[in-house]
Enzyme design. Structure first.
Site, mmCIF file in Angstrom:
data_model
loop_
_atom_site.group_PDB
_atom_site.id
_atom_site.type_symbol
_atom_site.label_atom_id
_atom_site.label_comp_id
_atom_site.label_asym_id
_atom_site.label_seq_id
_atom_site.Cartn_x
_atom_site.Cartn_y
_atom_site.Cartn_z
ATOM 1 N N LYS A 276 2.682 -5.131 -4.286
ATOM 2 C CA LYS A 276 2.478 -4.073 -3.279
ATOM 3 C C LYS A 276 3.651 -4.047 -2.295
ATOM 4 C CE LYS A 276 -0.534 -2.809 0.654
ATOM 5 N NZ LYS A 276 -1.780 -3.078 1.387
ATOM 6 N N ASP A 281 2.461 -0.538 7.341
ATOM 7 C CA ASP A 281 1.132 0.045 7.189
ATOM 8 C C ASP A 281 0.531 0.360 8.561
ATOM 9 O OD1 ASP A 281 -1.362 0.840 6.413
ATOM 10 O OD2 ASP A 281 -2.015 -1.121 5.640
ATOM 11 N N LYS A 288 -4.766 2.100 12.372
ATOM 12 C CA LYS A 288 -5.122 0.737 12.784
ATOM 13 C C LYS A 288 -5.088 0.640 14.306
ATOM 14 C CE LYS A 288 -3.270 -1.744 8.761
ATOM 15 N NZ LYS A 288 -4.551 -2.289 8.283
ATOM 16 N N ASP A 299 3.333 -5.996 4.907
ATOM 17 C CA ASP A 299 2.525 -5.389 3.850
ATOM 18 C C ASP A 299 3.306 -5.152 2.547
ATOM 19 O OD1 ASP A 299 -0.084 -4.813 3.301
ATOM 20 O OD2 ASP A 299 0.034 -2.703 3.862
ATOM 21 N N ASP A 358 -6.289 3.898 5.216
ATOM 22 C CA ASP A 358 -5.798 2.530 5.410
ATOM 23 C C ASP A 358 -6.013 1.674 4.157
ATOM 24 O OD1 ASP A 358 -4.626 0.447 6.691
ATOM 25 O OD2 ASP A 358 -6.334 -0.058 7.963
ATOM 26 N N GLU A 360 -4.627 1.910 1.363
ATOM 27 C CA GLU A 360 -3.535 2.554 0.639
ATOM 28 C C GLU A 360 -2.944 1.673 -0.463
ATOM 29 O OE1 GLU A 360 -3.123 0.785 3.248
ATOM 30 O OE2 GLU A 360 -1.379 -0.403 2.711
ATOM 31 N N ARG A 362 -4.334 -0.162 -2.792
ATOM 32 C CA ARG A 362 -4.944 0.034 -4.114
ATOM 33 C C ARG A 362 -4.447 1.331 -4.754
ATOM 34 N NH1 ARG A 362 -10.763 -0.509 -1.510
ATOM 35 N NH2 ARG A 362 -9.467 -1.825 -0.186
HETATM 36 N N1 BES Z 1 -2.541 -4.035 4.585
HETATM 37 C C1 BES Z 1 -3.923 -4.042 4.855
HETATM 38 C C2 BES Z 1 -4.596 -5.388 4.626
HETATM 39 C C3 BES Z 1 -4.157 -6.531 5.509
HETATM 40 C C4 BES Z 1 -4.869 -6.856 6.623
HETATM 41 C C5 BES Z 1 -3.086 -7.314 5.160
HETATM 42 C C6 BES Z 1 -4.503 -7.913 7.417
HETATM 43 C C7 BES Z 1 -2.705 -8.380 5.942
HETATM 44 C C8 BES Z 1 -3.412 -8.683 7.060
HETATM 45 C C9 BES Z 1 -4.627 -3.019 3.952
HETATM 46 O O1 BES Z 1 -3.874 -1.939 3.557
HETATM 47 C C10 BES Z 1 -5.806 -2.517 4.697
HETATM 48 O O2 BES Z 1 -5.625 -2.002 5.762
HETATM 49 N N2 BES Z 1 -6.989 -2.664 4.135
HETATM 50 C C11 BES Z 1 -8.175 -2.227 4.749
HETATM 51 C C12 BES Z 1 -9.092 -1.725 3.666
HETATM 52 C C13 BES Z 1 -10.336 -1.060 4.146
HETATM 53 C C14 BES Z 1 -10.016 0.216 4.906
HETATM 54 C C15 BES Z 1 -11.198 -0.744 2.953
HETATM 55 C C16 BES Z 1 -8.793 -3.387 5.499
HETATM 56 O O3 BES Z 1 -8.693 -4.520 5.050
HETATM 57 O O4 BES Z 1 -9.352 -3.161 6.580
HETATM 58 ZN ZN ZN Z 2 -1.823 -2.208 3.479
HETATM 59 ZN ZN ZN Z 3 -3.903 -0.341 4.984
#
Ligand code: BES
Ligand code: ZN
Ligand code: ZN
Length: 506
Positions: A276, A281, A288, A299, A358, A360, A362
């Site tokens: 990835k 992000d 966020k 990210d 968020d 993104e 996947r």
């Molecule tokens: N990049 C984030 C995940 C992340 C969080 C990486 C903290 C490193 C540290 C990812 O893209 C994300 O924001 N995922 C969301 C998914 C949710 C909206 C289903 C999450 O984990 O809140």
């Molecule tokens: Zn992310």
């Molecule tokens: Zn994200």
């Protein structure tokens, strides 16, 4: 730092710092013998006592140094001989798991690098009689621990005049020479990890998708790999609507980069690595929080790990083909940005309802996994800072491991153990598959409030067709806010050494 091996004894050694691992038995014996026979002690301690001409056992006793694990004592010998200081380190003798053994040697390396820096010692020697450096993974871990502790990211800092950059050379003292090949492998692994760390630590205004793409071209040139770049136009042609949807809100153009290592003798086996590469992000319209965004330059840690691994694979030259896929984009907001509720079509043909912009990672991985599948391969391993939920589940020291094949999961876990990287198997729970069903599209990119790491993995599984597949959710261990031994603040380079060990175990 240079790491060399010498078979000289302590009497002819000249060094600013000597590191001497001792077991508690050795120290105990030294103390008793010392009392009975007027200061004469045995083994490495005896050798050092002769050279420095002092009551070593006495000094260690004074310092409360019993040779126990975790203990260390720094002795200085001003104006005595050619050895100016000695760090006596407690060394455990019990046998442990592969993970613990590696950690023990990595920590020793860490202590060596840290002490050398504090003592401003340019030349360091390690007495290795108590160690088991015939064990290749122990020797490699020692080299990795020493070099990785010396890592620091100074790109944006002014260089200070009197800055001490760490020791220049570590000399391993042993009765028989240790394996040069293993030292070189440790150096390659550490250097590759540092390369990934540098990519992650760069400011996201410098480390853009275009920058990662350029770096892939550099890697290809330097490591003898083939590189193929799919830009926005090519992605449109491929129908990579999921990756394009994420990139829509950014001024920076997205890419999907493919790196290919081909062995000199034809081989049928093909391993694909996918990382990835979201260079920042923001969350997109599902934005966020401020604090939640602070570390989001990390990210692209999955991409960094795959790129660093591919760079080393060109040098390690395994007997089978390895491909690296790097989907890279920013996740930003402008008037073009994807809205929650938008439906897009991925290159596999599946439609996706994007309910949370968020989630993104996947989306971009879906198109990359599809490309790996369409190209054809036996194994796909993807690495991604995919979910905060995985971090909640496993904390900061364990990556989540999902796999549709038990042997692959075992191999990766074992490779992680040797590398000092914990992978913890999580279920691809069939029971939750319904949670990512959409009422308007084939699937949606959001599950329920619970089990987020699992639904993230289940989403990716939708794009796996034939390959044995493993997904490493590295959101927890990819980035840290403080130094901890050989892990330095910022990007960790998590996954690089595990991937390399895995590739070497195939
Ligand atoms: N990049 C984030 C995940 C992340 C969080 C990486 C903290 C490193 C540290 C990812 O893209 C994300 O924001 N995922 C969301 C998914 C949710 C909206 C289903 C999450 O984990 O809140
Ligand atoms: Zn992310
Ligand atoms: Zn994200």
């Amino acid at each position: 730092m240079k790491i060399v091996s010498r078979t000289v004894g302590l009497s002819s050694l000249e060094t600013a710092l000597l590191v001497l691992p001792v077991t508690s038995q050795e120290v105990e014996r030294a103390g008793k013998k010392g009392k009975r026979s007027g200061g004469r002690i045995s083994g490495a301690l005896a050798e050092l006592e002769k050279v420095c001409g002092c009551d070593l056992a006495g000094r260690l006793r004074e310092l409360g140094m019993h040779g126990k694990e975790g203990q260390s004592a720094l002795l200085t010998f001003p104006g005595v001989g050619k050895i100016r200081a000695a760090l006596v380190v407690g060394w455990p003798t019990k046998t442990e798991s592969a993970f613990e053994t590696g950690m023990k040697y990595r920590k020793l390396g860490s202590l060596i690098a840290d002490t050398a820096k504090r003592a401003r010692a340019k030349q360091v020697a390690l007495h290795t009689a108590t160690l088991d450096l015939k064990n290749d993974s122990a020797l490699q871990a020692l080299v990795e621990g020493t070099l990785l502790t010396g890592y620091s990211f100074r790109n944006y800092k002014e260089k200070k005049e009197d800055e001490f950059e760490g020791a220049e050379q570590l000399t391993l003292l042993s009765a028989r020479p240790v394996s040069e090949k293993v030292i070189a492998r440790g150096q390659l692994y550490a250097e590759s990890t540092a390369y990934a760390r540098d990519l992650i630590n760069l400011s996201p205004r410098d480390c853009t998708p275009s920058y990662l793409m350029q770096q892939c071209k550099e890697i290809a040139k330097k490591s003898g790999l083939r590189v193929e770049v799919f830009d926005r136009k090519a992605l449109e042609k491929l129908g990579a609507g999921a990756l394009l949807a994420v990139a829509q809100g950014s001024e920076e153009p997205p890419y999907l980069v493919k790196l290919v290592y081909k062995p000199s003798k034809k081989s049928k086996r093909i391993i694909s690595l996918v990382g990835k590469g979201v260079t920042f992000d923001s969350g997109g319209l599902s934005i966020k929080t401020g604090p939640g965004m602070e570390s989001m330059k990390c990210d692209m840690s999955g991409a960094a790990a795959v790129m660093a691994a591919m760079r080393a694979i060109g040098q390690l030259k395994p007997a089978f083909e390895v491909r690296g896929y790097i989907p890279t984009t920013e996740n930003m907001i402008n008037g073009q940005a994807t809205r929650p509720g938008d439906v897009v079509r991925a290159s596999s043909g599946k439609t996706i309802e994007i309910l949370n912009t968020d989630a993104e990672g996947r989306l971009i991985l879906a198109d990359a996994i599809t490309m790996a599948e369409k190209d054809g391969c036996d194994v796909i391993v993807d690495l991604a800072t995919l979910t905060g939920a995985c971090m909640v589940a496993l904390g900061t020291d364990y990556a989540g491991l999902f796999a549709n094949d038990d042997r692959l999961a075992e191999k990766l876990t074992a490779a992680g153990d040797v590398s000092g990287e914990h992978l913890w198997r999580m279920p691809l729970a069939k029971e939750y598959k319904d949670w990512i069903k959409s009422s308007v599209a084939d699937i949606k990119n959001l599950g329920k409030p619970f089990g987020g790491a699992i639904t993230g993995a289940l989403f990716l599984e939708e794009f796996v067709v034939k390959a044995k597949w493993a997904h490493l959710d590295i959101a927890g261990p990819a980035f840290v806010d403080g130094d901890a031994g050989f892990i330095r603040r910022g990007g960790v380079g998590f996954g690089v050494r595990t991937l390399l060990n895995y590739i070497q175990s195939v």
